[in-house]
Write a protein that holds these residues in place. Sequence first.
Motif, mmCIF file in Angstrom:
data_model
loop_
_atom_site.group_PDB
_atom_site.id
_atom_site.type_symbol
_atom_site.label_atom_id
_atom_site.label_comp_id
_atom_site.label_asym_id
_atom_site.label_seq_id
_atom_site.Cartn_x
_atom_site.Cartn_y
_atom_site.Cartn_z
ATOM 1 N N GLU A 1 3.963 -21.705 31.800
ATOM 2 C CA GLU A 1 5.395 -22.182 32.118
ATOM 3 C C GLU A 1 5.543 -22.290 33.643
ATOM 4 N N ARG A 2 5.916 -23.425 34.182
ATOM 5 C CA ARG A 2 6.359 -23.447 35.576
ATOM 6 C C ARG A 2 7.718 -24.045 35.541
ATOM 7 N N ASP A 3 8.517 -23.464 36.421
ATOM 8 C CA ASP A 3 9.976 -24.199 36.444
ATOM 9 C C ASP A 3 10.761 -24.134 35.368
ATOM 10 N N GLY A 4 10.623 -23.370 34.481
ATOM 11 C CA GLY A 4 11.164 -23.481 32.898
ATOM 12 C C GLY A 4 10.586 -24.398 32.126
ATOM 13 N N VAL A 5 9.610 -25.117 32.421
ATOM 14 C CA VAL A 5 8.895 -26.202 31.702
ATOM 15 C C VAL A 5 7.671 -25.698 31.088
ATOM 16 N N ILE A 6 7.571 -25.906 29.820
ATOM 17 C CA ILE A 6 6.169 -25.446 29.243
ATOM 18 C C ILE A 6 4.944 -26.479 29.532
ATOM 19 N N GLU A 7 3.951 -25.859 30.185
ATOM 20 C CA GLU A 7 2.771 -26.897 30.622
ATOM 21 C C GLU A 7 1.428 -26.834 29.773
ATOM 22 N N GLY A 8 1.523 -25.866 28.873
ATOM 23 C CA GLY A 8 0.335 -25.512 28.076
ATOM 24 C C GLY A 8 0.548 -24.482 27.096
ATOM 25 N N ILE A 9 -0.411 -24.582 25.958
ATOM 26 C CA ILE A 9 0.073 -23.530 25.001
ATOM 27 C C ILE A 9 -1.525 -23.052 24.401
ATOM 28 N N LEU A 10 -1.542 -22.035 23.657
ATOM 29 C CA LEU A 10 -3.061 -21.329 23.598
ATOM 30 C C LEU A 10 -2.555 -20.276 22.361
ATOM 31 N N PRO A 11 -2.609 -20.832 21.084
ATOM 32 C CA PRO A 11 -2.461 -19.621 19.944
ATOM 33 C C PRO A 11 -3.432 -18.974 19.669
ATOM 34 N N SER B 1 -12.102 -9.693 16.195
ATOM 35 C CA SER B 1 -12.197 -11.305 16.904
ATOM 36 C C SER B 1 -10.801 -11.279 17.306
ATOM 37 N N LEU B 2 -10.767 -12.301 18.724
ATOM 38 C CA LEU B 2 -9.603 -12.873 18.882
ATOM 39 C C LEU B 2 -9.704 -14.392 19.016
ATOM 40 N N SER B 3 -8.871 -15.049 18.125
ATOM 41 C CA SER B 3 -9.398 -16.420 17.763
ATOM 42 C C SER B 3 -7.993 -17.169 17.966
ATOM 43 N N SER B 4 -8.653 -18.505 18.471
ATOM 44 C CA SER B 4 -7.447 -19.910 18.221
ATOM 45 C C SER B 4 -8.253 -21.193 17.469
ATOM 46 N N LEU B 5 -7.883 -20.915 16.133
ATOM 47 C CA LEU B 5 -6.774 -20.088 15.651
ATOM 48 C C LEU B 5 -7.548 -19.839 14.299
ATOM 49 N N PRO B 6 -7.494 -18.344 13.788
ATOM 50 C CA PRO B 6 -8.264 -18.063 12.445
ATOM 51 C C PRO B 6 -7.269 -18.845 11.347
ATOM 52 N N PHE B 7 -7.888 -19.164 10.305
ATOM 53 C CA PHE B 7 -7.525 -19.727 9.107
ATOM 54 C C PHE B 7 -7.266 -21.231 9.359
ATOM 55 N N CYS B 8 -7.468 -21.798 10.355
ATOM 56 C CA CYS B 8 -7.369 -22.965 10.804
ATOM 57 C C CYS B 8 -8.631 -23.723 11.194
ATOM 58 N N VAL B 9 -8.666 -25.069 11.356
ATOM 59 C CA VAL B 9 -9.824 -25.867 11.583
ATOM 60 C C VAL B 9 -9.970 -25.875 13.125
ATOM 61 N N SER B 10 -8.872 -25.928 13.778
ATOM 62 C CA SER B 10 -8.947 -25.951 15.288
ATOM 63 C C SER B 10 -7.736 -25.150 16.035
ATOM 64 N N GLY B 11 -7.662 -25.280 17.081
ATOM 65 C CA GLY B 11 -6.810 -24.419 17.923
ATOM 66 C C GLY B 11 -6.971 -24.870 19.566
ATOM 67 N N GLY B 12 -7.490 -23.811 20.181
ATOM 68 C CA GLY B 12 -7.541 -24.336 21.668
ATOM 69 C C GLY B 12 -6.461 -24.469 22.320
ATOM 70 N N VAL B 13 -6.789 -24.680 23.830
ATOM 71 C CA VAL B 13 -5.872 -25.004 24.660
ATOM 72 C C VAL B 13 -5.411 -26.319 24.783
ATOM 73 N N VAL B 14 -4.030 -26.414 24.835
ATOM 74 C CA VAL B 14 -3.336 -27.799 24.998
ATOM 75 C C VAL B 14 -2.636 -27.652 26.331
ATOM 76 N N ALA B 15 -2.905 -28.624 27.294
ATOM 77 C CA ALA B 15 -1.928 -28.482 28.712
ATOM 78 C C ALA B 15 -1.927 -29.544 29.186
ATOM 79 N N VAL B 16 -0.920 -29.757 30.297
ATOM 80 C CA VAL B 16 -0.718 -31.033 30.953
ATOM 81 C C VAL B 16 -1.636 -31.243 32.074
ATOM 82 N N ASP B 17 -2.545 -30.105 32.485
ATOM 83 C CA ASP B 17 -3.176 -30.362 33.570
ATOM 84 C C ASP B 17 -4.306 -29.170 33.646
ATOM 85 N N PRO B 18 -5.316 -29.319 34.454
ATOM 86 C CA PRO B 18 -6.541 -28.408 34.562
ATOM 87 C C PRO B 18 -6.065 -27.038 34.909
#
Length: 350
Positions: A59-69, A81-98
């Motif tokens: 989060e930056r300035d109150g706005v979500i810029e990326g997520i990682l479950p 293990s720590l995974s993104s995301l168990p019981f799911c096909v996929s997960g991983g980072v989703v973000a607006v910028d690098p």
Amino acid sequence: MLNLPHAGAPEIKLLTAADVSRWDAFVAAMPQAGFYHRAGWAEVIRRAFGHRTYFLYAERDGVIEGILPLARIRSFLFGDSLSSLPFCVSGGVVAVDPAAEAALEARAIALARELQVDHLEFRNLAPRHLDWPRKDQLYVNFRKQLDPDPEKNMLAIPRKQRAMVRKGIEAGLLGEIDQDVARFYPAYSESVRNLGTPVFSKKYFEILREVFGPDCEVLTITQNGRLIASVLSFYFRDQVLPYYGGGTAAAREVKGNDFMYWELMRRATERGVRIFDYGRSKRDTGAYSFKKNWGFEPEPLHYEYVLIKSTAVPDVNPLNPKYERFVKLWKRLPLGVTQAVGPHLVKYLG
């Protein structure tokens, strides 16, 4: 709250109940996000399996810029293990910028080290770190564009598989939408037992239906009132994702599974769905061949790892030779036994 110390980076926080609507709004707005990024998975994983979740967002300035479950699975038999995301096909980072991507990945790695897990797993649809340990030859995903005309979708099915669907139609099979999992569960659990795989609990599917509501639908196939097959699917944007399904012993003779997936495809098309996501399969398995026979082409899934205590990428799957005897034994067990024991095992497999 989990903060990254370096200046200029977005703040990394843990999802709370107050953040759920903002999280899901971000998922809905990001084309690269999928159903498995939805905040509801945190509740599902906690309630169904009792695992600890760490749904991180930048989060930056109150706005979500990326997520990682993320979720942690600790097991004496299968590791930590720590995974993104168990019981799911996929997960991983989703973000607006690098910058947000890097901040989330850095915090996940730091968290994995703090927890002293064996490994950290990112289940990506596309490769991100080619120099990381990886598992991109085992799992593939199957997706296909649908035509608005159901008849064109029927004709797009390869001839031999199309004949199986027509046999199901000729057998008088009927598809119905269920409001619960009462008929789904016996069809699913029988099918999974026959594959030699531990079954999830009925409670898990009830929680999925409760948490995701109309976006989690059960289609059941019958013949003259007799249960033939059933499938639980997720709906997301213009996609349908048949995720759990199976048929009874009667399904083979009337081509119940073939008819079931066609009926789902037909119904989904009529409600405006344009992507049929057949989901994940292991290479060179029966499910893999079945989906290819429908004219779907496999797309590699890119699972990448950060090894913390482990020295090698984990290999917990039924194709591993060391589980061969267990698989053969499981197939011979009475269905009631597998329904009672299976949920206590599968909750640690993820």
